[in-house]
Design an enzyme around this catalytic site. Structure first.
Site, short mmCIF file in Angstrom:
data_model
loop_
_atom_site.label_atom_id
_atom_site.label_comp_id
_atom_site.label_asym_id
_atom_site.label_seq_id
_atom_site.Cartn_x
_atom_site.Cartn_y
_atom_site.Cartn_z
CE LYS A 155 0.90 45.53 4.71
NZ LYS A 155 1.52 44.18 5.03
CD GLU B 205 10.25 45.22 10.47
OE1 GLU B 205 9.86 45.23 9.54
OE2 GLU B 205 10.45 46.51 11.27
N GLY C 33 5.81 44.86 4.66
CA GLY C 33 6.38 46.24 4.43
C GLY C 33 7.69 45.98 3.90
NE ARG C 34 10.36 41.70 7.55
CZ ARG C 34 9.42 41.77 8.48
NH1 ARG C 34 8.77 42.71 8.59
NH2 ARG C 34 8.74 40.69 8.84
CG HIS D 185 40.66 52.66 4.90
ND1 HIS D 185 42.02 53.03 4.88
CD2 HIS D 185 40.54 52.30 3.53
CE1 HIS D 185 42.72 52.51 3.63
NE2 HIS D 185 41.63 52.41 2.77
CE LYS E 294 5.10 51.00 14.99
NZ LYS E 294 4.32 50.13 13.92
CD GLU F 101 8.06 56.80 13.34
OE1 GLU F 101 6.81 56.29 12.99
OE2 GLU F 101 8.76 55.91 13.87
#
Ligand code: F6P
Length: 522
Positions: A208, A351, A265-266, A382, A491, A214
């Site tokens: 965005k 978030e 963003g999400r 399990h 950050k 990263e």
């Protein structure tokens, strides 16, 4: 607009009293015994999703009070403000309009509501970009020389498209492989690059902001690899998906698809960030995905609160978090293709609603977002279901099951569905056994979401349902669900530590951080 925080309403105190009187000791088994119509009262259909809420620790009286709470906080007006394009992301002064990305064009709506006409230019821009992006997706699909599509992005620029491409694997065009590189850990990129040839690879740089460290690091390395391997045509082999088209161009990418600051963003899988999905399932598939979500938007916008599924789920979340004190929600998709659905929901809920102050910045005297976690069933059975059945914490479980499979191994599917239903039943019923090791207390709550099939349409509806339920609880809590300041500090500190890794300067650091720095430096 006027919002009233949940703890400042009359309903809040009434809920506290109701919880003390009946809620704390409420037993779902007893509720079924007393009320043969409980399943009907606490289950409902919403677009493309059927939901059974009846195995939850809730009765009609509590739900009525929660509905009153929603009214008294002004949640419906808050919702309407979002659907009217008001700047409800107050800390960033932005509109919140991911829903507009799935709205049909004005020309296709018989009597468009006034609020929609007010955002007509944004809607036109949405469709212009969507058409261009889908035309590009079809072009890539038809291009047999491109066999590998690599999405480089993180957070919302990774989890949504990755979750959806995996979920819709049965609809993916044969002959194309999809890779998702998110982590700055070079192992991830290196492992993907090992499998690629530059002439048959398309890199999608999804960010965005086009500043995320990263993604920028991975994008630089991918471009360097491409050039070192003799790749030449960057315009053909790289595309950027971003609101920051200028930065993408400065990076050297000329093929760009934009979106807008009013898409969080999400919440961005519906935008250009969805391009990997559009390439995977085609333009019509992507339009179906949007249409399913739009159906859920209309349901959330217009269904009466008492039969409004995102509202009912969001109210239950508040009831569980603030009255029962449950700290987490486990998500159990009984479909192996939904393997990234829990991770996707983790970002969406945590978030958005992992906040300790209200929209005005005042500290909250109550809890907000639960921890969201899970794995597909039956695998989870399990691993950690032991704790769900017999642990000391009560964890509400949200099952997702799909009625009709895409394969012909019907016996497997019957077994899978039987397990999902049986787990919900076992959590609720429990089993008496002298109170020892084999004793199950039961009365452990669960919600069951059921899709007829897992398709672009139903997945779109399911994800929009989750977005809106997060809106509802966040609205009642009085917080801004659309910012994420909590990611900033790490950050900034990472940049400082990165510089110290080079220089070795540990001045001013606590002894733990300095000690680790010393050990990590070569
Ligand atoms: O982790 C914080 C965050 O800002 C998320 O909200 C976002 O989805 C992610 O980083 C990626 O951001 P961008 O798409 O700008 O690279």
């Amino acid at each position: 607009m006027n919002r009233t925080r949940c703890d400042h309403t009359p309903a809040w105190g009434q809920l506290q009293a109701a919880f003390e009187a009946h809620g704390r000791t409420f037993d779902v088994r007893g509720a079924f015994a007393c009320d043969p119509a409980r399943f009907d009262a606490f289950s409902q259909s919403a677009p493309h999703v059927f939901a059974d809420l009846s195995k939850n620790r809730i009765d009609a009286a509590a739900e009525q009070l929660l509905l009153a709470l929603a009214q008294q906080t002004g949640m419906p007006a808050h919702r309407d403000a979002m659907f009217a394009g008001q700047a409800i992301n107050t800390t960033e002064r932005r509109q919140v309009m991911h829903w507009l990305l799935r709205n049909p064009p004005l020309a296709q709506i018989q009597q468009p509501r006034q609020a929609l006409q007010n955002v007509a230019s944004e809607l036109a821009a949405v469709h212009a970009t969507l058409d261009a992006m889908l035309a590009y997706a079809e072009q890539v699909r038809a291009d047999e020389c491109i066999t590998d599509v690599v999405n480089i992005g993180i957070g919302g620029s990774d989890l949504g498209p990755q979750m959806a491409v995996l979920a819709l694997d049965e609809f993916v065009l044969p002959g194309k492989r999809f890779h998702f590189v998110s982590n700055v850990d070079g192992h991830e990129l290196a492992a993907v690059l090992r499998k690629l040839k530059p002439q048959s690879t398309l890199f999608l740089i999804a960010s965005k902001t086009f500043t995320t460290i990263e993604t920028m690091t991975n994008a630089q390395s991918a471009k360097a690899w491409f050039e070192a391997q003799g790749g030449t045509d960057v315009a053909r082999h790289f595309a950027a998906l971003t609101t920051n088209v200028a930065a993408a161009q400065a990076f050297g990418i000329s093929t760009t698809f934009g979106f807008w600051d009013w898409v969080g963003g999400r919440y961005s899988v519906w935008s250009a960030i969805g391009l990997p999905l559009a390439i995977a399932i085609g333009a019509q598939g992507f339009r179906d995905f949007l249409a399913g979500a739009h159906d859920m938007d209309e349901h959330f916008r217009s269904a009466p609160l008492a039969r409004n599924l995102p509202v009912r789920l969001g109210l239950l979340d508040v009831w569980y978090r603030n009255f029962h004190g449950f700290t987490s929600r486990s998500v159990a998709p009984y479909h192996s293709a939904l393997k990234r659905y829990p991770a996707y929901l983790q970002q969406l809920e945590m978030e958005s609603n992992g906040k300790r102050v209200d929209a005005q910045g005042a500290a909250l005297p109550f809890a907000t977002a639960p921890v969201v976690w899970g794995e597909p069933g039956t695998n989870g059975q399990h691993a950690y279901f032991q704790m769900l059945h017999q642990g000391t914490d009560v964890v509400p479980v949200e099952f997702v099951a799909v009625k009709t499979p895409k394969h012909t191994l019907q016996g497997h599917h019957t077994l899978l569905l039987a397990n999902a239903v049986a787990q919900a039943q076992a959590l609720m019923l429990g089993k008496a056994d002298d109170g020892g090791h084999k004793h199950f207390t039961g009365n452990r709550p669960s919600t069951f979401l059921l899709l007829d099939e897992l398709s672009p349409t139903s997945l779109g509806a399911l994800i929009a349902l989750q977005e809106h339920r997060v809106f509802v609880s966040g609205s009642l809590w009085g917080i801004n669900s659309f910012d994420q300041w909590g990611v900033e500090l790490g950050k900034v500190l990472a940049k400082d530590i990165e510089a110290r890794m080079g220089s070795g300067n540990a001045a001013g650091l606590d002894s733990s951080t300095a000690g680790l720095l010393g050990r990590l430096r070569v």
